[in-house]
Write a protein that holds these residues in place. Structure first.
Motif, PDB file in Angstrom:
ATOM      1  N   SER A  14       3.977  -4.281  -7.278  1.00 24.72           N
ATOM      2  CA  SER A  14       3.918  -4.431  -5.821  1.00 24.72           C
ATOM      3  C   SER A  14       4.680  -3.304  -5.137  1.00 24.72           C
ATOM      4  N   MET A  15       4.174  -2.899  -3.980  1.00 20.50           N
ATOM      5  CA  MET A  15       4.762  -1.794  -3.224  1.00 20.50           C
ATOM      6  C   MET A  15       4.969  -2.239  -1.787  1.00 20.50           C
ATOM      7  N   TRP A  16       6.113  -1.913  -1.229  1.00 21.45           N
ATOM      8  CA  TRP A  16       6.418  -2.193   0.174  1.00 21.45           C
ATOM      9  C   TRP A  16       6.245  -3.684   0.500  1.00 21.45           C
ATOM     10  N   GLN A  17       6.727  -4.540  -0.403  1.00 20.49           N
ATOM     11  CA  GLN A  17       6.661  -5.999  -0.215  1.00 20.49           C
ATOM     12  C   GLN A  17       5.221  -6.462   0.037  1.00 20.49           C
ATOM     13  N   SER A  18       4.285  -5.794  -0.592  1.00 21.19           N
ATOM     14  CA  SER A  18       2.885  -6.120  -0.361  1.00 21.19           C
ATOM     15  C   SER A  18       2.139  -6.095  -1.687  1.00 21.19           C
ATOM     16  N   GLU A  19       0.999  -5.460  -1.723  1.00 24.70           N
ATOM     17  CA  GLU A  19       0.144  -5.409  -2.898  1.00 24.70           C
ATOM     18  C   GLU A  19       0.431  -4.143  -3.719  1.00 24.70           C
ATOM     19  N   PRO A  20      -0.136  -4.050  -4.936  1.00 27.33           N
ATOM     20  CA  PRO A  20      -0.006  -2.808  -5.712  1.00 27.33           C
ATOM     21  C   PRO A  20      -0.719  -1.642  -5.025  1.00 27.33           C
ATOM     22  N   LEU A  21      -0.419  -0.441  -5.504  1.00 31.97           N
ATOM     23  CA  LEU A  21      -1.040   0.746  -4.924  1.00 31.97           C
ATOM     24  C   LEU A  21      -2.555   0.737  -5.099  1.00 31.97           C
ATOM     25  N   ALA A  22      -3.054   0.108  -6.146  1.00 31.97           N
ATOM     26  CA  ALA A  22      -4.502   0.041  -6.348  1.00 31.97           C
ATOM     27  C   ALA A  22      -5.194  -0.607  -5.157  1.00 31.97           C
ATOM     28  N   VAL A  23      -4.502  -1.533  -4.485  1.00 34.11           N
ATOM     29  CA  VAL A  23      -5.055  -2.188  -3.291  1.00 34.11           C
ATOM     30  C   VAL A  23      -4.721  -1.379  -2.042  1.00 34.11           C
TER      31      VAL A  23
END
Length: 671
Positions: A381-390
């Motif tokens: 997860s990135m930036w308290q959100s989804e992975p970079l793939a999303v």
């Protein structure tokens, strides 16, 4: 009776640590002295012991042999001090303690408990701290053991050893005095990172003042050393010159000159590669760095103090708080450097302005062996959100992030990304989308700049071809070439090198691109001499977007051996019947600039004794190149070439040619 403090202090000095302090031969001789009974215990006190070694009195304390006193008065670590350590370690009391209390391998993290990173920064000093943050990227391996942590660097022949209980001053290595604090601090940083600690970032109060006070004499000394690089560096690459450059880069007088310090370390690294005759040595790169650093010293010495801040640079990469950003992800790529660092980078664009931003998940060589870039891309997860793939294929609003001057996004704990729309595709109407390949140069220059303002990083842009050709493999260059045509009929070469992890990208491109494919391509532009290289990153066609280097094959090949897949698509490409293009030759002006640059490089490589032998040649001398530049409407550069007499005039001429080559750096067109 040897007390516990002395026993614990000496336990970290195994044969490897002692050999690092001295050499393996001296350690072997010390072992023979102990075996031959040439040592005896004279006295022991609180944390100290006196040992007679082959007739010489050695006084030891918990700091080990480096701080010991020996009656032989040797300046270096002598065999008597080493033998005294081995003798005390071999006493029955120490052996008993070692057998019952030696920490397990998993307890190596305890070695770092007393090595606080805040204290490390104070101990190393500003300039060495900056160097350490850079050197962490060159770590190849971190190897913990019971009483030490060994850190291997790409540019050091022997590892740096962090010894249990010895503090910062007790770290041992073969690094020369000028490099000790930088490499030892980098070793501690790498060891902390190996055990999961996030490396520190510079804080805002590290910004340099508006008026920078600089020691002009120091700049003159730097300029003189750079002149020696032009005179001797390309020819002999002497070790004292390499060490001198590194010492200047970590000098206290370089505290206010982080940009110049970084350049000096990069030049020193190139000198080392040249002396080792390493394939990684890049003579063009070294001349560019040396010329730019030389002109930078002149500029800093000649302008007013209040105007110097723009030239001095930043302490590492300065990430400042950014306003809320509305971004659209346009794909990403997996990468790996020559030193072994690996990671993934995602690219985002501001649709309203066309500005490109990027963020990276990465690990250095030897750090976090469990880190797999492709898995991090899909799962972390990135930036308290989804992975970079999303995130890399979505419209997001990013808040509380931090942004560098070269448009790189960091990931502080406070950053938060809110996904507005998923599965977003780029719009051909966005500003900055390139349809005419002659605009690629402007797109690259807009993001990089020229001369002292130039950055070395890659830049991204979206291209919208009108037609595409079939990809083919260039056996000579060992590259896959994908020809794409613009709206005016010019063909551009999008290239992928035949190496991991790019091999995945080649297979993905071969699987998806067929004659008649339509869509947009995210490309990365990098300068290679006087030409740009364009590498495709993500395809936006009729189906789902394809991140080429992160593509996962939707099927298997059965029981084929490793490498069969590569051989199969190579064979298919060679038999595809695709039209083979050739590179369009460079124009007359670009050829004249390249030839003049080669003349300066030849002059530096041949050495001062023979330089004049190539200067006066009728067809390839300095005057001939100057006349050629004059004929192409470049009188200022021609004048610089005519005045090349010594190292300083050579570097000034090289800088002028560098800027001209950057300005005319064109796209790789085909015909």
């Amino acid at each position: 009776m040897i007390d516990a403090a002395l026993r614990a202090g000496l336990a970290a000095f195994d044969d490897a640590a002692l050999a690092t302090l001295a050499n393996p031969g001296l350690v072997r001789r010390a072992h023979r002295d102990v075996e031959d009974g040439k040592l005896r215990l004279v006295s022991a006190g609180a944390g100290t012991a006196a040992v007679e070694a082959d007739g010489q009195l050695v006084t030891l304390d918990v700091r080990g042999p480096r701080a010991a006193d020996c009656a032989c008065k040797s300046v270096a670590i002598c065999r008597h001090r080493i033998a005294a350590v081995l003798f005390l370690q071999g006493l029955e009391e120490i052996a008993t303690v070692a057998e019952g209390a030696a920490p397990a391998l998993s307890g190596s993290e305890d070695i770092l408990a007393a090595l606080d990173l805040t204290a490390l920064e104070r101990w190393s000093g500003k300039a060495s701290w900056r160097a350490a943050l850079e050197l962490v990227a060159t770590v190849r391996q971190v190897e913990p053991s019971a009483n030490a942590i060994s850190v291997v660097f790409a540019d050091l022949d022997d590892p740096v050893r962090i010894l249990r209980g010895q503090g910062f001053d007790g770290i041992v290595s073969k690094a020369v005095k000028a490099r000790v604090k930088a490499y030892h601090a980098a070793a501690v940083l790498a060891a902390h990172h190996h055990f999961g600690v996030v490396l520190p970032e510079p804080v805002e109060d590290e910004a340099l003042p508006a008026e920078v006070d600089i020691d002009i004499a120091f700049l003159h000394r730097v300029a003189a050393s750079l002149g020696e690089v032009a005179t001797l560096g390309f020819n002999l690459a002497p070790l004292p010159l390499e060490e001198s450059l590194f010492e200047l880069s970590v000098s206290s007088r370089a505290d206010s000159l982080p940009r110049l310090s970084t350049m000096l370390r990069a030049i020193a690294a190139q000198l080392r590669l040249r002396r080792q005759r390493a394939l990684a040595f890049d003579s063009d790169r070294m001349l560019e760095l040396t010329a730019t650093a030389f002109v930078l010293t002149r500029a800093l010495a000649s302008i007013e103090p209040q105007r110097r801040a723009g030239l001095t640079g930043k302490v590492r990469r300065d990430f400042a708080p950014a306003a809320p950003l509305t971004l659209v992800g346009c794909g990403g790529e997996r990468w790996r450097t020559d030193t072994g660092a690996r990671g993934v980078t995602a690219w985002f664009v501001e649709p309203e302005t066309g500005r490109w931003l990027s963020t990276t998940l990465a690990r250095g060589a030897g750090q976090d062996p469990a880190f797999a870039p492709a898995e991090a891309w899909r799962a972390q997860s990135m930036w308290q959100s989804e992975p970079l793939a999303v995130l890399a294929h979505a419209r997001v609003v990013l808040e509380q992030s931090r942004l560098s001057a070269d448009d790189r996004l960091s990931a502080p704990a406070s950053a938060r990304a809110v996904i507005v729309t998923r599965d977003v595709r780029p719009d051909p109407a966005w500003p900055g989308v390139v349809r005419d390949w002659k605009d690629l140069r402007e797109a690259w220059l807009r993001q990089t700049g020229l001369g002292l303002d130039a950055s070395d990083g890659a830049v991204a842009c979206l291209v919208s071809p009108s037609t595409v050709g079939l990809p083919y493999f260039d056996d000579l260059a060992q590259q896959l070439v994908w020809p794409v045509r613009d709206t005016v009929g010019e063909w551009l070469a999008l290239t992928l090198d035949h190496e991991e992890p790019v091999a995945t990208a080649i297979e993905a491109l071969e699987a998806h691109v067929r004659s008649g494919w339509e869509g947009m391509v995210l490309v990365r532009l990098v300068r290679a001499g006087e030409a740009l290289e364009a590498r495709p990153i993500t395809l936006f066609g009729a189906g789902d977007p394809v991140d080429l280097s992160l593509w996962r094959r939707p099927y298997t090949y059965g029981r084929q051996q490793p490498g069969d897949a590569v051989r199969n698509w190579l064979e298919r490409l060679r038999k595809s019947g695709a039209r083979r293009f050739i590179r369009r030759p460079r124009g007359g002006t670009e050829a004249a600039l390249a030839a003049a640059w080669r003349q300066l490089l030849d002059r530096a490589e041949i050495g001062p004794a023979l330089a004049q032998s190539i200067d006066g040649r009728s067809t390839g001398g300095l005057a001939a190149h100057a006349d050629r530049l004059d004929n192409h409407g470049l009188p200022a550069l021609a004048d610089l070439m005519r005045h090349v007499r010594d190292a300083s005039t050579l570097l000034v001429a090289a800088y002028g040619l560098l800027v001209a080559r950057q300005q005319r750096c064109g796209a790789p067109l085909l015909r």
